[in-house]
Design an enzyme around this catalytic site. Sequence first.
Site, PDB file in Angstrom:
ATOM      1  N   ASP A  25       0.842  -1.196   0.000  1.00  0.00           N
ATOM      2  CA  ASP A  25       0.000   0.000   0.000  1.00  0.00           C
ATOM      3  C   ASP A  25       0.875   1.244   0.000  1.00  0.00           C
ATOM      4  O   ASP A  25       1.602   1.509   0.961  1.00  0.00           O
ATOM      5  CB  ASP A  25      -0.908  -0.001   1.229  1.00  0.00           C
ATOM      6  CG  ASP A  25      -1.843   1.200   1.240  1.00  0.00           C
ATOM      7  OD1 ASP A  25      -2.877   1.155   0.555  1.00  0.00           O
ATOM      8  OD2 ASP A  25      -1.516   2.199   1.918  1.00  0.00           O
ATOM      9  N   LYS A  59      -2.339   6.097  -4.451  1.00  0.00           N
ATOM     10  CA  LYS A  59      -3.407   7.047  -4.165  1.00  0.00           C
ATOM     11  C   LYS A  59      -3.167   8.380  -4.883  1.00  0.00           C
ATOM     12  O   LYS A  59      -2.033   8.866  -4.956  1.00  0.00           O
ATOM     13  CB  LYS A  59      -3.501   7.285  -2.652  1.00  0.00           C
ATOM     14  CG  LYS A  59      -3.638   6.000  -1.852  1.00  0.00           C
ATOM     15  CD  LYS A  59      -3.656   6.253  -0.354  1.00  0.00           C
ATOM     16  CE  LYS A  59      -3.596   4.938   0.406  1.00  0.00           C
ATOM     17  NZ  LYS A  59      -2.230   4.372   0.418  1.00  0.00           N
ATOM     18  N   HIS A  92      -7.123   9.835  -2.307  1.00  0.00           N
ATOM     19  CA  HIS A  92      -6.534   9.762  -0.975  1.00  0.00           C
ATOM     20  C   HIS A  92      -7.412  10.425   0.092  1.00  0.00           C
ATOM     21  O   HIS A  92      -7.604   9.870   1.176  1.00  0.00           O
ATOM     22  CB  HIS A  92      -5.141  10.411  -0.996  1.00  0.00           C
ATOM     23  CG  HIS A  92      -4.242   9.944   0.098  1.00  0.00           C
ATOM     24  ND1 HIS A  92      -2.874   9.875  -0.025  1.00  0.00           N
ATOM     25  CD2 HIS A  92      -4.492   9.524   1.362  1.00  0.00           C
ATOM     26  CE1 HIS A  92      -2.333   9.433   1.097  1.00  0.00           C
ATOM     27  NE2 HIS A  92      -3.300   9.227   1.964  1.00  0.00           N
ATOM     28  N   SER A 199      -4.106   1.754   9.785  1.00  0.00           N
ATOM     29  CA  SER A 199      -3.798   1.880  11.219  1.00  0.00           C
ATOM     30  C   SER A 199      -4.528   0.816  12.037  1.00  0.00           C
ATOM     31  O   SER A 199      -5.155   1.115  13.056  1.00  0.00           O
ATOM     32  CB  SER A 199      -4.158   3.284  11.732  1.00  0.00           C
ATOM     33  OG  SER A 199      -3.451   4.275  11.038  1.00  0.00           O
ATOM     34  N   GLY A 202      -4.083   0.744  15.767  1.00  0.00           N
ATOM     35  CA  GLY A 202      -4.508   1.888  16.565  1.00  0.00           C
ATOM     36  C   GLY A 202      -3.460   2.976  16.652  1.00  0.00           C
ATOM     37  O   GLY A 202      -2.855   3.363  15.648  1.00  0.00           O
ATOM     38  N   LEU A 204      -0.493   3.249  17.550  1.00  0.00           N
ATOM     39  CA  LEU A 204       0.940   2.982  17.407  1.00  0.00           C
ATOM     40  C   LEU A 204       1.584   3.821  16.311  1.00  0.00           C
ATOM     41  O   LEU A 204       2.690   4.349  16.476  1.00  0.00           O
ATOM     42  CB  LEU A 204       1.149   1.494  17.114  1.00  0.00           C
ATOM     43  CG  LEU A 204       2.541   0.912  17.328  1.00  0.00           C
ATOM     44  CD1 LEU A 204       2.958   1.062  18.784  1.00  0.00           C
ATOM     45  CD2 LEU A 204       2.587  -0.547  16.920  1.00  0.00           C
ATOM     46  N   SER A 205       0.902   3.985  15.173  1.00  0.00           N
ATOM     47  CA  SER A 205       1.477   4.733  14.056  1.00  0.00           C
ATOM     48  C   SER A 205       1.566   6.226  14.327  1.00  0.00           C
ATOM     49  O   SER A 205       2.254   6.945  13.605  1.00  0.00           O
ATOM     50  CB  SER A 205       0.634   4.512  12.790  1.00  0.00           C
ATOM     51  OG  SER A 205       0.744   3.192  12.327  1.00  0.00           O
ATOM     52  N   LYS A 253       1.873  -1.497   9.343  1.00  0.00           N
ATOM     53  CA  LYS A 253       3.152  -0.937   8.912  1.00  0.00           C
ATOM     54  C   LYS A 253       4.221  -1.289   9.933  1.00  0.00           C
ATOM     55  O   LYS A 253       3.988  -1.227  11.141  1.00  0.00           O
ATOM     56  CB  LYS A 253       3.006   0.582   8.770  1.00  0.00           C
ATOM     57  CG  LYS A 253       4.317   1.363   8.626  1.00  0.00           C
ATOM     58  CD  LYS A 253       4.705   2.014   9.944  1.00  0.00           C
ATOM     59  CE  LYS A 253       6.041   2.727   9.852  1.00  0.00           C
ATOM     60  NZ  LYS A 253       6.497   3.241  11.173  1.00  0.00           N
ATOM     61  N   LEU A 260       7.611  -8.428  10.396  1.00  0.00           N
ATOM     62  CA  LEU A 260       6.924  -8.817   9.166  1.00  0.00           C
ATOM     63  C   LEU A 260       6.355 -10.226   9.285  1.00  0.00           C
ATOM     64  O   LEU A 260       5.187 -10.469   8.961  1.00  0.00           O
ATOM     65  CB  LEU A 260       7.882  -8.736   7.974  1.00  0.00           C
ATOM     66  CG  LEU A 260       8.318  -7.349   7.518  1.00  0.00           C
ATOM     67  CD1 LEU A 260       9.422  -7.476   6.472  1.00  0.00           C
ATOM     68  CD2 LEU A 260       7.147  -6.561   6.959  1.00  0.00           C
ATOM     69  N   ASN A 263       3.456 -10.303  11.930  1.00  0.00           N
ATOM     70  CA  ASN A 263       2.200  -9.717  11.446  1.00  0.00           C
ATOM     71  C   ASN A 263       1.535 -10.582  10.378  1.00  0.00           C
ATOM     72  O   ASN A 263       0.323 -10.487  10.165  1.00  0.00           O
ATOM     73  CB  ASN A 263       2.455  -8.320  10.879  1.00  0.00           C
ATOM     74  CG  ASN A 263       2.794  -7.307  11.953  1.00  0.00           C
ATOM     75  OD1 ASN A 263       2.594  -7.546  13.138  1.00  0.00           O
ATOM     76  ND2 ASN A 263       3.326  -6.163  11.532  1.00  0.00           N
TER      77      ASN A 263
END
Length: 307
Positions: A25, A59, A92, A199, A202, A204-205, A253, A260, A263
């Site tokens: 993405d 986007k 976007h 996200s 939540g 975290l980003s 992310k 990786l 997740n």
Amino acid sequence: MWKIPNDQCASLVQAAAEVGYRHFDSACDYGNEREVGDGLRGVIDSGVCRREDLWVTSKLWNTFHRSEHVEAACRKTLDDLQLDYLDLYLIHFPIPLRYVSPEQRYPPGWFFDPEAAEPKMEIDRVSVAETWAAMEQLKQSGLVKEIGVCNFNIALLRDMLAYANDPPAVLQVETHPYLTQEKLFQFCREEQIAYTAFSPLGALSYHEIGMADGSDSLLQIEPIRAIAAAHDRSPAQVLLRWGVQRGTAVIPKTTKTERLAENFSLFDFSLSDAEMATIDGLNRNQRYNDPGVFCQAAFNTFCPIYE
């Protein structure tokens, strides 16, 4: 690919593909599509997978909403990503901004003139219908396989469905247990619009950019930690599994290669109905990515899109 440092993009894309990721993405505004393209080219050239096995999303940025700018913006992204087509191209934000040519500045960002004495966003009066018609042309020409939108609410989607010759295939919006978006999600299911949660972990980003603090972390709260312990999984895996099990795509992310694999390991366990209900019940309509807040704070312009 949001907030992935440019010098890490290529290697991270290749590491993700080797783990098994196929959905990447991206966006013009992330400022790293050329490096993402280097990674994608490495993935394909090394034989990790074929182009047709990848799903690459990008986007359309806010400054390119006028119909005469949409194709050029898409072609710039394709050139940076070193691709012949996109699998998905999204509007976007429903925030049209005054045009800034790529020769002047790329990515254009939010300010019309960052060097002004009092820099601000400059809103352009462009209808979603005009932008969407140009997006439909991209699909008809083969530059993109599917088209969709980001950060749109039900009212905008309902209006789009009244005039779109090709309805949006995907909606991408902020979604996590503190913002479950139940009504929006149900609307998309009924209209057969696929739903992507950005996200999904939540807050975290948003810690590192000052849009959330540590007290908001879903990874630390007892209900999530208890469910994680019951399954011998990490809290992050529980949050992502909740999203997948609901029927949404999730796009976590990370810059850490060890994360990786973690997740990605979501498909060999399930949450019970009671556990799903517990996580659903955490909703508090907590939105971190809200232009009505961050545009005024960061870009000196009040620009709400959610009531």
